[in-house]
Scaffold this motif. Sequence first.
Motif, PDB file in Angstrom:
ATOM      1  N   MET A   1       0.830  -1.171   0.000  1.00 22.56           N
ATOM      2  CA  MET A   1       0.000   0.000   0.000  1.00 22.56           C
ATOM      3  C   MET A   1       0.887   1.251   0.000  1.00 22.56           C
ATOM      4  O   MET A   1       0.637   2.180  -0.769  1.00 22.56           O
ATOM      5  N   ILE A   2       1.894   1.238   0.828  1.00 19.94           N
ATOM      6  CA  ILE A   2       2.767   2.405   0.915  1.00 19.94           C
ATOM      7  C   ILE A   2       3.518   2.622  -0.398  1.00 19.94           C
ATOM      8  O   ILE A   2       3.681   3.764  -0.840  1.00 19.94           O
ATOM      9  N   SER A   3       3.926   1.548  -1.037  1.00 19.22           N
ATOM     10  CA  SER A   3       4.649   1.709  -2.306  1.00 19.22           C
ATOM     11  C   SER A   3       3.759   2.326  -3.383  1.00 19.22           C
ATOM     12  O   SER A   3       4.227   3.109  -4.214  1.00 19.22           O
ATOM     13  N   PHE A   4       2.473   1.994  -3.382  1.00 21.93           N
ATOM     14  CA  PHE A   4       1.565   2.615  -4.344  1.00 21.93           C
ATOM     15  C   PHE A   4       1.354   4.095  -4.039  1.00 21.93           C
ATOM     16  O   PHE A   4       1.222   4.912  -4.945  1.00 21.93           O
ATOM     17  N   LEU A  28      -5.084   5.486 -10.800  1.00 21.88           N
ATOM     18  CA  LEU A  28      -4.944   4.026 -10.727  1.00 21.88           C
ATOM     19  C   LEU A  28      -4.139   3.607  -9.504  1.00 21.88           C
ATOM     20  O   LEU A  28      -4.521   2.690  -8.769  1.00 21.88           O
ATOM     21  N   SER A  29      -3.027   4.286  -9.288  1.00 20.23           N
ATOM     22  CA  SER A  29      -2.165   3.948  -8.157  1.00 20.23           C
ATOM     23  C   SER A  29      -2.860   4.204  -6.823  1.00 20.23           C
ATOM     24  O   SER A  29      -2.783   3.383  -5.898  1.00 20.23           O
ATOM     25  N   SER A  30      -3.551   5.311  -6.731  1.00 21.84           N
ATOM     26  CA  SER A  30      -4.278   5.612  -5.494  1.00 21.84           C
ATOM     27  C   SER A  30      -5.421   4.632  -5.270  1.00 21.84           C
ATOM     28  O   SER A  30      -5.690   4.229  -4.136  1.00 21.84           O
ATOM     29  N   ALA A  31      -6.098   4.231  -6.337  1.00 24.18           N
ATOM     30  CA  ALA A  31      -7.196   3.265  -6.212  1.00 24.18           C
ATOM     31  C   ALA A  31      -6.693   1.931  -5.676  1.00 24.18           C
ATOM     32  O   ALA A  31      -7.335   1.311  -4.810  1.00 24.18           O
ATOM     33  N   VAL A  32      -5.543   1.494  -6.166  1.00 23.37           N
ATOM     34  CA  VAL A  32      -4.966   0.237  -5.660  1.00 23.37           C
ATOM     35  C   VAL A  32      -4.596   0.386  -4.190  1.00 23.37           C
ATOM     36  O   VAL A  32      -4.893  -0.496  -3.367  1.00 23.37           O
ATOM     37  N   ALA A  33      -3.966   1.491  -3.829  1.00 24.66           N
ATOM     38  CA  ALA A  33      -3.556   1.699  -2.436  1.00 24.66           C
ATOM     39  C   ALA A  33      -4.755   1.717  -1.497  1.00 24.66           C
ATOM     40  O   ALA A  33      -4.750   1.057  -0.448  1.00 24.66           O
ATOM     41  N   PHE A  34      -5.794   2.449  -1.872  1.00 23.30           N
ATOM     42  CA  PHE A  34      -6.974   2.512  -0.998  1.00 23.30           C
ATOM     43  C   PHE A  34      -7.757   1.206  -1.012  1.00 23.30           C
ATOM     44  O   PHE A  34      -8.364   0.831  -0.012  1.00 23.30           O
ATOM     45  N   GLY A  35      -7.736   0.489  -2.120  1.00 24.94           N
ATOM     46  CA  GLY A  35      -8.357  -0.831  -2.162  1.00 24.94           C
ATOM     47  C   GLY A  35      -7.685  -1.793  -1.205  1.00 24.94           C
ATOM     48  O   GLY A  35      -8.344  -2.565  -0.490  1.00 24.94           O
ATOM     49  N   ILE A  36      -6.361  -1.749  -1.163  1.00 30.31           N
ATOM     50  CA  ILE A  36      -5.611  -2.581  -0.222  1.00 30.31           C
ATOM     51  C   ILE A  36      -5.925  -2.169   1.214  1.00 30.31           C
ATOM     52  O   ILE A  36      -6.159  -3.008   2.081  1.00 30.31           O
ATOM     53  N   PHE A  38      -8.636  -0.667   2.455  1.00 25.28           N
ATOM     54  CA  PHE A  38      -9.993  -0.973   2.894  1.00 25.28           C
ATOM     55  C   PHE A  38     -10.282  -2.470   2.964  1.00 25.28           C
ATOM     56  O   PHE A  38     -11.192  -2.888   3.667  1.00 25.28           O
ATOM     57  N   SER A  39      -9.517  -3.289   2.251  1.00 23.45           N
ATOM     58  CA  SER A  39      -9.740  -4.737   2.309  1.00 23.45           C
ATOM     59  C   SER A  39      -8.805  -5.438   3.301  1.00 23.45           C
ATOM     60  O   SER A  39      -8.924  -6.639   3.519  1.00 23.45           O
ATOM     61  N   GLN A  40      -7.921  -4.688   3.903  1.00 21.17           N
ATOM     62  CA  GLN A  40      -6.903  -5.280   4.768  1.00 21.17           C
ATOM     63  C   GLN A  40      -7.502  -5.992   5.981  1.00 21.17           C
ATOM     64  O   GLN A  40      -7.110  -7.106   6.309  1.00 21.17           O
ATOM     65  N   ARG A  41      -8.456  -5.399   6.640  1.00 18.86           N
ATOM     66  CA  ARG A  41      -9.048  -6.011   7.835  1.00 18.86           C
ATOM     67  C   ARG A  41      -9.706  -7.349   7.499  1.00 18.86           C
ATOM     68  O   ARG A  41      -9.539  -8.326   8.216  1.00 18.86           O
ATOM     69  N   ALA A  42     -10.449  -7.377   6.403  1.00 17.89           N
ATOM     70  CA  ALA A  42     -11.115  -8.621   6.004  1.00 17.89           C
ATOM     71  C   ALA A  42     -10.093  -9.709   5.656  1.00 17.89           C
ATOM     72  O   ALA A  42     -10.271 -10.886   6.009  1.00 17.89           O
ATOM     73  N   ARG A  43      -9.013  -9.312   4.974  1.00 17.26           N
ATOM     74  CA  ARG A  43      -7.987 -10.302   4.622  1.00 17.26           C
ATOM     75  C   ARG A  43      -7.284 -10.838   5.861  1.00 17.26           C
ATOM     76  O   ARG A  43      -7.008 -12.033   5.959  1.00 17.26           O
ATOM     77  N   TYR A  44      -6.990  -9.979   6.832  1.00 11.15           N
ATOM     78  CA  TYR A  44      -6.362 -10.440   8.068  1.00 11.15           C
ATOM     79  C   TYR A  44      -7.284 -11.372   8.843  1.00 11.15           C
ATOM     80  O   TYR A  44      -6.859 -12.367   9.403  1.00 11.15           O
ATOM     81  N   ASP A  59      -5.022 -15.783  -1.432  1.00 11.91           N
ATOM     82  CA  ASP A  59      -6.032 -14.856  -1.930  1.00 11.91           C
ATOM     83  C   ASP A  59      -5.730 -14.554  -3.398  1.00 11.91           C
ATOM     84  O   ASP A  59      -5.105 -13.555  -3.742  1.00 11.91           O
ATOM     85  N   VAL A  60      -6.167 -15.452  -4.254  1.00 13.76           N
ATOM     86  CA  VAL A  60      -5.853 -15.376  -5.679  1.00 13.76           C
ATOM     87  C   VAL A  60      -6.474 -14.132  -6.314  1.00 13.76           C
ATOM     88  O   VAL A  60      -5.844 -13.479  -7.155  1.00 13.76           O
ATOM     89  N   VAL A  61      -7.676 -13.775  -5.919  1.00 14.32           N
ATOM     90  CA  VAL A  61      -8.352 -12.618  -6.507  1.00 14.32           C
ATOM     91  C   VAL A  61      -7.553 -11.345  -6.250  1.00 14.32           C
ATOM     92  O   VAL A  61      -7.359 -10.523  -7.162  1.00 14.32           O
ATOM     93  N   ALA A  62      -7.060 -11.166  -5.032  1.00 13.22           N
ATOM     94  CA  ALA A  62      -6.285  -9.964  -4.704  1.00 13.22           C
ATOM     95  C   ALA A  62      -4.997  -9.901  -5.516  1.00 13.22           C
ATOM     96  O   ALA A  62      -4.620  -8.833  -6.016  1.00 13.22           O
ATOM     97  N   VAL A  63      -4.338 -11.036  -5.684  1.00 13.17           N
ATOM     98  CA  VAL A  63      -3.092 -11.071  -6.452  1.00 13.17           C
ATOM     99  C   VAL A  63      -3.349 -10.755  -7.921  1.00 13.17           C
ATOM    100  O   VAL A  63      -2.636  -9.957  -8.537  1.00 13.17           O
ATOM    101  N   VAL A  64      -4.410 -11.336  -8.472  1.00 12.95           N
ATOM    102  CA  VAL A  64      -4.729 -11.101  -9.882  1.00 12.95           C
ATOM    103  C   VAL A  64      -5.136  -9.643 -10.116  1.00 12.95           C
ATOM    104  O   VAL A  64      -4.678  -9.011 -11.073  1.00 12.95           O
TER     105      VAL A  64
END
Length: 85
Positions: A1-4, A28-36, A38-44, A59-64
């Motif tokens: 997230m920080i790298s994006f 695009l870069s900001s969308a990926v960062a904020f997507g990560i 906001f989905s971080q809690r659910a993934r953890y 988590d194949v969907v997140a990687v793809v």
Amino acid sequence: MISFLVASAVFLRWLPHYGLGMILLLSLSSAVAFGILFSQRARYRKMLQGVRAERLRADVVAVVLTSLMIMAMGVCAIIMVIEDN
């Protein structure tokens, strides 16, 4: 997230040189960062349940999705550099 987010800052720096096309890369870069973010809690939570059940799944969907966004940013960047020359 920080790298994006750092990449987004770099895109802002390049805005005067490459024009408004950088806004697309920034978006695009900001969308990926904020997507990560906001989905971080659910993934953890999912990983915690996997550890407890001793069954972890990747988590194949997140990687793809992340890979597709990186490829889209790369294509946009290449197009902007080629058009600039």
